[in-house]
Write an enzyme that holds these catalytic residues in place. Sequence first.
Site, PDB file in Angstrom:
ATOM      1  N   ASN A   1     -15.472  49.012 -33.112  1.00  0.00           N
ATOM      2  CA  ASN A   1     -14.205  49.182 -33.265  1.00  0.00           C
ATOM      3  C   ASN A   1     -14.076  50.963 -32.996  1.00  0.00           C
ATOM      4  O   ASN A   1     -12.802  51.226 -32.896  1.00  0.00           O
ATOM      5  CB  ASN A   1     -13.483  48.989 -34.544  1.00  0.00           C
ATOM      6  CG  ASN A   1     -14.174  49.821 -35.752  1.00  0.00           C
ATOM      7  OD1 ASN A   1     -14.821  50.886 -35.600  1.00  0.00           O
ATOM      8  ND2 ASN A   1     -14.322  49.102 -36.821  1.00  0.00           N
TER       9      ASN A   1
ATOM     10  N   SER B   1      -5.688  54.740 -42.995  1.00  0.00           N
ATOM     11  CA  SER B   1      -6.278  54.426 -41.661  1.00  0.00           C
ATOM     12  C   SER B   1      -5.597  53.635 -40.600  1.00  0.00           C
ATOM     13  O   SER B   1      -4.428  54.032 -40.701  1.00  0.00           O
ATOM     14  CB  SER B   1      -7.707  54.092 -41.832  1.00  0.00           C
ATOM     15  OG  SER B   1      -8.343  53.977 -40.645  1.00  0.00           O
TER      16      SER B   1
ATOM     17  N   ARG C   1     -14.069  37.636 -42.484  1.00  0.00           N
ATOM     18  CA  ARG C   1     -14.145  37.869 -41.073  1.00  0.00           C
ATOM     19  C   ARG C   1     -15.125  36.847 -40.289  1.00  0.00           C
ATOM     20  O   ARG C   1     -16.324  36.934 -41.140  1.00  0.00           O
ATOM     21  CB  ARG C   1     -14.627  39.213 -40.683  1.00  0.00           C
ATOM     22  CG  ARG C   1     -13.674  40.195 -41.056  1.00  0.00           C
ATOM     23  CD  ARG C   1     -13.536  41.500 -40.429  1.00  0.00           C
ATOM     24  NE  ARG C   1     -12.707  42.783 -41.272  1.00  0.00           N
ATOM     25  CZ  ARG C   1     -11.444  42.600 -41.061  1.00  0.00           C
ATOM     26  NH1 ARG C   1     -10.854  41.976 -40.437  1.00  0.00           N
ATOM     27  NH2 ARG C   1     -11.031  43.689 -42.039  1.00  0.00           N
TER      28      ARG C   1
ATOM     29  N   SER D   1     -14.425  40.804 -45.715  1.00  0.00           N
ATOM     30  CA  SER D   1     -13.842  42.085 -45.353  1.00  0.00           C
ATOM     31  C   SER D   1     -14.087  42.960 -46.694  1.00  0.00           C
ATOM     32  O   SER D   1     -13.849  42.575 -47.644  1.00  0.00           O
ATOM     33  CB  SER D   1     -12.346  41.914 -44.886  1.00  0.00           C
ATOM     34  OG  SER D   1     -11.790  43.338 -45.043  1.00  0.00           O
TER      35      SER D   1
HETATM   36  P1  NG1 Z   1     -13.920  45.432 -43.071  1.00  0.00           P
HETATM   37  O1  NG1 Z   1     -12.463  45.178 -43.453  1.00  0.00           O
HETATM   38  O2  NG1 Z   1     -14.848  45.372 -44.439  1.00  0.00           O
HETATM   39  O3  NG1 Z   1     -14.397  44.532 -41.968  1.00  0.00           O
HETATM   40  C1  NG1 Z   1     -13.090  47.418 -41.521  1.00  0.00           C
HETATM   41  C2  NG1 Z   1     -13.891  47.569 -40.208  1.00  0.00           C
HETATM   42  C3  NG1 Z   1     -14.979  48.388 -40.405  1.00  0.00           C
HETATM   43  C4  NG1 Z   1     -14.614  49.761 -40.901  1.00  0.00           C
HETATM   44  C5  NG1 Z   1     -13.664  49.580 -42.213  1.00  0.00           C
HETATM   45  C6  NG1 Z   1     -12.978  50.746 -42.736  1.00  0.00           C
HETATM   46  C7  NG1 Z   1     -14.654  45.717 -38.419  1.00  0.00           C
HETATM   47  C8  NG1 Z   1     -15.026  44.311 -38.142  1.00  0.00           C
HETATM   48  N1  NG1 Z   1     -14.356  46.175 -39.728  1.00  0.00           N
HETATM   49  O4  NG1 Z   1     -13.933  47.072 -42.472  1.00  0.00           O
HETATM   50  O5  NG1 Z   1     -15.684  48.378 -39.299  1.00  0.00           O
HETATM   51  O6  NG1 Z   1     -13.964  50.487 -39.862  1.00  0.00           O
HETATM   52  O7  NG1 Z   1     -12.634  48.657 -41.664  1.00  0.00           O
HETATM   53  O8  NG1 Z   1     -11.853  51.317 -41.793  1.00  0.00           O
HETATM   54  O9  NG1 Z   1     -13.692  46.558 -37.542  1.00  0.00           O
HETATM   55 ZN    ZN Z   2      -9.321  55.403 -39.474  1.00  0.00          ZN
END
Ligand code: NG1
Ligand code: ZN
Length: 525
Positions: free
Chosen positions: A374, A67, A498, A491
């Site tokens: 996001n 991603s 986070r 995370s």
């Molecule tokens: P994590 O790393 O669990 O915070 C991030 C994004 C999620 C989601 C995932 C998958 C933030 C704060 N967190 O997750 O919303 O999109 O990646 O791609 O943006």
């Molecule tokens: Zn993506």
Amino acid sequence: MSRWAKVLEVALASHPRTIDTKISYGTAGFRTKAELLDHVMYRMGAMAVLRSWAKSGQVIGVMITASHNPECDNGVKLVDPVGEMLEFSWESLATNLANSTDREIPDVLDSIISGCGITEGAGRVFVGRDTRKTSPALSNAVLAGIAAAGGVATDIGVVSTPQLHYMVVATNTGGGYGEPTLDGYYSKLSSAFTSFLGGIKEFGNYSPKIMFDGANGVGALAMQEFMTRLKGILEVTAFNTGSGELNSGCGADFVKVHQEAPAGLEAVENTRCVSVDGDADRVIYFYRKQGVFHLLDGDRIATLVAGYLKHLLAESGLSDKIRIGCVQTAYANGSSTDYMTKSLGVPVSCVPTGVKFLHHAALEFDIGVYFEANGHGTVVFSQGAQKLIKETPSAQSLAMLMNVINQTVGDAISDLLLVECVLAARGWSAEDWFHQYSDLPNKLMKASVKDRTLITTGDAERQVLSPAGLQERVNKAVAEFKRGRSFVRPSGTEDVVRVYAEAETKEEADKLAETVVKIVQEILS
Ligand code: NG1
Ligand code: ZN
């Protein structure tokens, strides 16, 4: 001889596990440095075959992507037959299989079969990949795993994550969701968009013209195709189309996190700009006016779309029959939640991070709008709502708009087309959209700690449950700030904790976030 003799033989000969770092199936599947993933990919190929058996031979998707992460990372996620992320209970099975020794593979596969009561049958798997340089080899590892387990693989090639979801659902519904080809995907979305825009008489402040940032990824390729099909309807100027490094200085995540324009678009003024991420399932809008950057993120998209869908329901006389609601996470700006509930009258539910949670909660409504801040999200319609909308003559605009939406999963380009439809129908410029409400200043930070898994949370991640004392200290810090709000969670995709904070001014939001980062580091050091 074990039924898995072939799986073991190929594993040992071509896809051995040569590292012993533990890896977990997280928020978005497995994700780490690409060089650590070959054996994981092979095993996930085999597991997808079992998942297909468990689902009576329906097609399962396997997407190879990391991603918005940097080019050097990669990852894999499984797609269930109705287009949803892999069922939660299978995540630990995937983790287990990925972390076993090569020789344990047959036993682990057997235990999945017996534990889930699976009967062997047809194992059909679609494999897609993003544009990363490491993706073709990793895709071959997945294909090898499928073949060794006796499944039938279809290599869909380079696609966006939402395109793979579309292919899985369109195939499993026998074409009911749309023709199960990529051409079917492009045709469905572009013809719905063209019809919807064609029905609008007055554009007001809206101009059908955007600047597009493709993050140097697969979104740029998909947009190329849409540009051909939407010629004369939507004017798109594309940037970051693949010659630069993936997600580097560009893309939806860069724009959201840095709150600045991506490479190539720094100096563009008074034009709607759109960024997608590396696998084109997230989208973020922005514009600059007199040098000032304005962000229109997932929260803005959710309010824009929910407000307009609610208006269309009222216009078609369906307000009493179809319940619309919105799903957000704790990262949604407090102002967006207030605007949604108080000004638009749309109920909001809050769930933990990760689209799978949002998607499930959205299915509770007849029309469920879900977006992460996001830019990851979509709209889902219940079967009953779809039927009623199609059969109601006064709901034709709604029916057309429904076809612009890729309901299977968040789809950056489908979301972009949806936003364009709503702006055009409302006659709004990006500025009109921006001025619907004011965001509370906020700050998202990362805290590095030794072991982030020591933090557990509850109440949709808004409260820390352990370690003891952490939530009390966060509460104390928050109480010092007017309109303060802050929460902490580990995370699921990076080795960090986070920290999110909101407050009345930018300085205070920054200060609150920094204070909470310190608290986390003190308690977890
Ligand atoms: P994590 O790393 O669990 O915070 C991030 C994004 C999620 C989601 C995932 C998958 C933030 C704060 N967190 O997750 O919303 O999109 O990646 O791609 O943006
Ligand atoms: Zn993506």
